[in-house]
Motif scaffolding. Structure first.
Motif, PDB file in Angstrom:
ATOM      1  N   MET A   1       0.844  -1.206   0.000  1.00 53.59           N
ATOM      2  CA  MET A   1       0.000   0.000   0.000  1.00 53.59           C
ATOM      3  C   MET A   1       0.869   1.242   0.000  1.00 53.59           C
ATOM      4  SD  MET A   1      -3.313   0.577   0.148  1.00 53.59           S
ATOM      5  CE  MET A   1      -3.935   2.207  -0.143  1.00 53.59           C
ATOM      6  N   PHE A   2       0.375   2.239  -0.642  1.00 51.87           N
ATOM      7  CA  PHE A   2       1.085   3.507  -0.788  1.00 51.87           C
ATOM      8  C   PHE A   2       0.810   4.364   0.439  1.00 51.87           C
ATOM      9  CE2 PHE A   2       3.441   6.349  -3.143  1.00 51.87           C
ATOM     10  CZ  PHE A   2       2.817   7.566  -3.312  1.00 51.87           C
ATOM     11  N   THR A   3       1.823   4.588   1.242  1.00 50.50           N
ATOM     12  CA  THR A   3       1.591   5.409   2.426  1.00 50.50           C
ATOM     13  C   THR A   3       2.387   6.701   2.321  1.00 50.50           C
ATOM     14  OG1 THR A   3       3.348   4.227   3.516  1.00 50.50           O
ATOM     15  CG2 THR A   3       1.108   3.488   3.966  1.00 50.50           C
ATOM     16  N   HIS A   4       1.977   7.641   3.086  1.00 44.96           N
ATOM     17  CA  HIS A   4       2.585   8.957   2.982  1.00 44.96           C
ATOM     18  C   HIS A   4       3.058   9.418   4.351  1.00 44.96           C
ATOM     19  CE1 HIS A   4       0.787   9.181  -0.965  1.00 44.96           C
ATOM     20  NE2 HIS A   4      -0.304   8.731  -0.419  1.00 44.96           N
ATOM     21  N   HIS A   6       3.929  12.625   6.833  1.00 44.25           N
ATOM     22  CA  HIS A   6       3.210  13.894   6.996  1.00 44.25           C
ATOM     23  C   HIS A   6       3.928  14.765   8.001  1.00 44.25           C
ATOM     24  CE1 HIS A   6       1.584  12.523  10.898  1.00 44.25           C
ATOM     25  NE2 HIS A   6       1.744  11.363  10.341  1.00 44.25           N
ATOM     26  N   GLN A  92      -6.760  15.047  -4.494  1.00 42.66           N
ATOM     27  CA  GLN A  92      -5.690  14.230  -3.899  1.00 42.66           C
ATOM     28  C   GLN A  92      -6.216  13.369  -2.758  1.00 42.66           C
ATOM     29  OE1 GLN A  92      -1.814  15.737  -2.778  1.00 42.66           O
ATOM     30  NE2 GLN A  92      -2.111  17.550  -4.029  1.00 42.66           N
ATOM     31  N   MET A  93      -7.327  13.834  -2.140  1.00 44.45           N
ATOM     32  CA  MET A  93      -7.764  13.254  -0.873  1.00 44.45           C
ATOM     33  C   MET A  93      -8.910  12.263  -1.008  1.00 44.45           C
ATOM     34  SD  MET A  93      -5.656  15.041   0.679  1.00 44.45           S
ATOM     35  CE  MET A  93      -6.084  14.381   2.273  1.00 44.45           C
ATOM     36  N   PHE A 120      -1.520   9.876  -9.522  1.00 47.66           N
ATOM     37  CA  PHE A 120      -1.449  10.348  -8.144  1.00 47.66           C
ATOM     38  C   PHE A 120      -0.021  10.377  -7.608  1.00 47.66           C
ATOM     39  CE2 PHE A 120      -5.896   9.785  -8.629  1.00 47.66           C
ATOM     40  CZ  PHE A 120      -6.455  10.742  -7.808  1.00 47.66           C
ATOM     41  N   GLY A 121       0.946  10.403  -8.490  1.00 47.69           N
ATOM     42  CA  GLY A 121       2.301  10.731  -8.073  1.00 47.69           C
ATOM     43  C   GLY A 121       3.201   9.563  -7.743  1.00 47.69           C
ATOM     44  N   GLU A 133      -0.289  -5.511  -6.036  1.00 48.08           N
ATOM     45  CA  GLU A 133      -0.828  -5.812  -4.715  1.00 48.08           C
ATOM     46  C   GLU A 133      -2.351  -5.651  -4.708  1.00 48.08           C
ATOM     47  OE1 GLU A 133      -0.130  -4.446  -0.090  1.00 48.08           O
ATOM     48  OE2 GLU A 133       0.685  -3.233  -1.722  1.00 48.08           O
ATOM     49  N   GLY A 168      -4.738   5.695  -1.686  1.00 50.06           N
ATOM     50  CA  GLY A 168      -4.929   5.885  -0.256  1.00 50.06           C
ATOM     51  C   GLY A 168      -5.752   7.111   0.096  1.00 50.06           C
ATOM     52  N   PRO A 169      -6.986   7.195  -0.406  1.00 48.09           N
ATOM     53  CA  PRO A 169      -7.789   8.397  -0.158  1.00 48.09           C
ATOM     54  C   PRO A 169      -8.267   8.485   1.294  1.00 48.09           C
ATOM     55  CG  PRO A 169      -9.128   6.737  -1.237  1.00 48.09           C
ATOM     56  CD  PRO A 169      -7.728   6.189  -1.201  1.00 48.09           C
ATOM     57  N   SER A 170      -8.471   9.706   1.755  1.00 49.19           N
ATOM     58  CA  SER A 170      -9.016   9.902   3.102  1.00 49.19           C
ATOM     59  C   SER A 170     -10.453   9.450   3.172  1.00 49.19           C
ATOM     60  CB  SER A 170      -8.953  11.385   3.477  1.00 49.19           C
ATOM     61  OG  SER A 170      -7.641  11.806   3.544  1.00 49.19           O
ATOM     62  N   GLN A 201     -11.245   2.749   7.026  1.00 51.08           N
ATOM     63  CA  GLN A 201     -11.490   3.595   5.858  1.00 51.08           C
ATOM     64  C   GLN A 201     -12.814   4.347   6.016  1.00 51.08           C
ATOM     65  OE1 GLN A 201      -9.646   3.972   2.711  1.00 51.08           O
ATOM     66  NE2 GLN A 201     -11.117   5.642   2.656  1.00 51.08           N
TER      67      GLN A 201
ATOM     68  N   THR B   3      -3.396  -4.578   3.922  1.00 48.21           N
ATOM     69  CA  THR B   3      -2.988  -3.445   4.754  1.00 48.21           C
ATOM     70  C   THR B   3      -3.970  -3.292   5.903  1.00 48.21           C
ATOM     71  OG1 THR B   3      -4.274  -2.013   3.360  1.00 48.21           O
ATOM     72  CG2 THR B   3      -1.932  -2.173   2.859  1.00 48.21           C
ATOM     73  N   PRO B  10      -4.988   6.659   5.584  1.00 48.92           N
ATOM     74  CA  PRO B  10      -4.420   7.947   5.214  1.00 48.92           C
ATOM     75  C   PRO B  10      -4.891   9.076   6.124  1.00 48.92           C
ATOM     76  CG  PRO B  10      -5.433   6.843   3.348  1.00 48.92           C
ATOM     77  CD  PRO B  10      -5.835   6.100   4.562  1.00 48.92           C
ATOM     78  N   ARG B  16       0.623  16.444  -1.494  1.00 50.51           N
ATOM     79  CA  ARG B  16       1.572  17.208  -2.300  1.00 50.51           C
ATOM     80  C   ARG B  16       1.050  18.606  -2.485  1.00 50.51           C
ATOM     81  NH1 ARG B  16       2.254  12.283  -4.458  1.00 50.51           N
ATOM     82  NH2 ARG B  16       4.417  11.606  -4.578  1.00 50.51           N
ATOM     83  N   ILE B  24       3.082  16.302 -11.873  1.00 48.93           N
ATOM     84  CA  ILE B  24       3.184  14.844 -11.949  1.00 48.93           C
ATOM     85  C   ILE B  24       1.991  14.250 -12.693  1.00 48.93           C
ATOM     86  CG2 ILE B  24       3.142  12.740 -10.559  1.00 48.93           C
ATOM     87  CD1 ILE B  24       4.695  14.431  -8.414  1.00 48.93           C
ATOM     88  N   PRO B 124      -5.359  14.560  -9.657  1.00 46.86           N
ATOM     89  CA  PRO B 124      -5.184  15.775  -8.853  1.00 46.86           C
ATOM     90  C   PRO B 124      -4.549  16.936  -9.616  1.00 46.86           C
ATOM     91  CG  PRO B 124      -3.535  14.156  -8.255  1.00 46.86           C
ATOM     92  CD  PRO B 124      -4.426  13.505  -9.265  1.00 46.86           C
TER      93      PRO B 124
END
Lengths: 328, 290
Positions: A1-4, A6, A92-93, A120-121, A133, A168-170, A201, B3, B10, B16, B24, B124
């Motif tokens: 999973m893509f985590t960020h 902060h 993004q969220m 999404f980067g 995954e 990984g949206p909020s 989630q 996960t 999140p 970003r 991007i 985005p």
């Protein structure tokens, strides 16, 4: 999973993922007031449902929260970001699963996930790993190279959920997630949503299936004609009906008069409502209701053609709020 | 679930800066379009060369062979002069078609039936840049089309017909990108305004008149001969056609034949670019946002 990672934490809005204040949408085309001064708060980790018939304004509400519909007035904040002022930032969220199949038909199943990740980067390596995954997690690995038009409706919906979650949206938005799915695929999707919920989630979904709203949602808003009529947990909403038994009566003759008669004569009747071709009688704290209803009707000179008994459902709640049934 | 830990949930904050996310996402949108192009490369090449190939084949090979001479009827010399006119016209026409096929047709479908543009609109970045990305990807296809078509147009002709070209490189390397962007922008305008069921009409009422009245087969100056009461009406009328500036531009860039002045061609092409981009982005907004 893509985590960020902060930086500094802001606690003021950390638990409130969605907030609407007097959110309104009037479509100039036809001058339709689709959503009328909606007030709403959705908290982190809950599954929140917008329940209502077609045309209630549910999809328009989701549209405004996901930046695709521009509000006429009012305010909406998603994940701490104003949707009107900073739509690109909101995107993004959020993760969005539309009602119809909007998968990218020029790409394969795997590529739909991979390019979404890139949007999404994620770099190539991250997006490849995330797509792989995600396919495992949503049991789509065998169809990785398939054309998205070649997979079943249930798989397409799973892929849309997988895609919406990839970054990984909020908050995850689902518009009528199980509309058009066969019963098996519907149950499979419910299980997925349950697991996501267990993982914390936040989810906002719209539905016109009361069973779906009842079994999935922590809290519900019942909508009709662009307005929220009631908002609470499914349990509290059902308790608000103030009855433990709902009797549905079909009969010949003047149904309005029969409705009044039953409310007067049946012991424990709290409410009696005439629908199109039936009467709904709310009864509390009584046993042996059916004989009492039959007796009262016959004494009044009516002939009952059908009779059924049930516990209050969200449909009952909707009927007592609007005077009409949720089902078409 | 892969996960399960709560820490993977999140945070409710943007990840970003809008600028970084936009850069991007814009790059990724282009990457997606180029991937689709690569997957359909055979089809792309086929649809790019079929029309120019037929035009050049019929006019520069078949016609001289069967003695149905064109180009003023002065034999091989006239046909050679016509060849120069046609080659520049065909390069311009191919870029024009590419703009419409690479942008207008996919967009009309993505808006009309499938709504599959939605996932890209939800990427985005500002919505206008999704539309501009579409134009850029279309323009890249226009560049490739020009590179494919030019050798074909140059090489195919009957024996004795000489294609006399004289390449003006500064003009060529500015005109190809400029016209590619202009025609892709026109594709955006058409793609955002035309319903999928009306695509046939688009070809009949927009694409065909643009093609036949766009100076593909004749230099603009020669239209001065067609007059009503001393007024060269056709020469005036075709000035509303963006293709005329493209074909005249390529005539200037590739031949020594007379052409419309460059101080007209460049500003008008830039003007059409701006106009079509503005209309196209506006149309895009209307289709994806309500």
């Amino acid at each position: 999973m893509f985590t960020h990672t902060h930086g500094n934490e802001s606690h003021a809005t950390v638990d409130e993922v969605i907030r609407c204040e007097k959110l309104t949408k009037r479509f100039t085309d036809g001058n339709i007031l689709a959503v009328d001064r909606l007030d709403l708060a959705v908290y982190r980790g809950e599954i929140f449902g917008l329940l209502g018939p077609n045309g209630a304004g549910k999809t328009t509400t989701v549209g405004m929260l996901t930046t695709l519909v521009i509000p006429t007035s009012g305010k909406a904040v998603v994940a701490g970001v104003d949707v009107v002022a900073q739509p690109a930032l909101v995107k993004q969220m959020i993760g969005v699963v539309a009602q119809t199949n909007n998968l990218d038909r020029s790409l394969t199943v795997w590529e739909n996930l991979y390019y979404h990740g890139r949007f999404f980067g994620m770099n190539g390596r991250e997006a490849r790993a995330a797509a792989d995954e995600s396919l495992v997690r949503f049991r789509l690995t065998e169809r990785a190279k398939a054309d998205v038009m070649a997979i079943s409706g249930g798989m397409a919906k799973r892929l849309m959920v997988a895609r919406a979650l990839l970054h990984g949206p909020s908050v995850l938005f689902l518009d009528e997630p199980t509309a058009g799915l066969d019963p098996q695929a519907r149950i499979a999707l419910w299980e997925i949503l349950d697991k996501l919920h267990a993982n914390g989630q936040t989810i906002l979904l719209t539905t016109h299936y009361m069973e779906e709203a009842d079994s999935l949602c922590d809290r519900l808003a019942i909508m009709d004609h662009g307005r929220i009529l009631a908002m609470d947990t499914p349990k509290s909403l059902k308790e608000s009906v103030a009855a433990d038994t709902i009797v549905t009566v079909s009969a010949t003759g003047d149904l309005d008069a029969l409705a009044r008669l039953l409310q007067d004569r049946v012991e424990g009747a709290t409410k009696s409502q005439r629908l199109d071709s039936t009467i709904q009688l709310h009864v509390k704290g009584t046993t042996g209701v059916l004989p009492k209803v039959v007796t009262a009707a016959e004494q009044g000179g009516y002939s009952i053609t059908d009779l059924s008994i049930a516990e209050p459902t969200l449909d009952t709640v909707f009927i007592s709020l609007t005077g009409k049934e949720l089902r078409d | 679930m892969a996960t399960a830990s709560p820490s993977s949930v999140p945070l409710t904050r943007p990840i970003r800066s809008p600028g970084a996310a936009t850069r991007i996402a814009f790059g990724a949108l282009l990457l997606r379009d180029l991937t689709v192009l690569r997957k359909n490369l055979g089809m792309f090449v086929g649809r790019t060369i079929i029309q120019p190939f037929l035009l050049v084949f019929v006019f520069l090979f078949v016609f001289p062979k069967i003695g149905q001479g064109i180009g003023g009827g002065s034999g091989l010399a006239g046909e050679s002069a016509f060849a120069a006119v046609l080659v520049s016209g065909v390069v311009g026409l191919s870029i024009m078609f590419q703009g419409i096929q690479a942008v207008a047709l996919p967009l009309a479908n993505e808006f009309g039936y499938t709504k599959e543009i939605e996932d890209r609109v939800l990427a985005p970045l500002p919505v206008a840049l999704v539309a501009i990305g579409k134009v850029l990807a279309g323009a890249i296809q226009g560049l490739i089309a020009a590179a494919i078509v030019f050798p074909i147009a140059y090489a195919i002709h009957a024996k004795g017909v000489e294609v006399q070209l004289s390449v003006h490189w500064p003009l060529l390397i500015t005109l190809i990108p400029l016209t590619s962007i202009m025609t892709s922008s026109l594709g955006l305008v058409l793609g955002t305004r035309i319903q999928p069921r009306n695509i046939g009409m688009m070809f009949g009422f927009i694409v065909l008149p643009i093609t036949f009245l766009g100076g593909t087969y004749y230099p603009w100056e020669t239209l001065a001969a067609i007059k009503v009461g001393g007024f060269p009406w056709l020469q005036a009328l075709v000035c509303i056609n963006p293709l005329i500036y493209v074909t005249e531009g390529f005539r200037a860039a590739l031949t020594t034949t007379a052409h419309m002045p460059l101080y007209v061609i460049y500003p008008v092409l830039v003007g059409f670019c701006v106009l079509f981009l503005w209309l196209g982005v506006r149309g895009f907004y209307r289709r994806v946002l309500s």
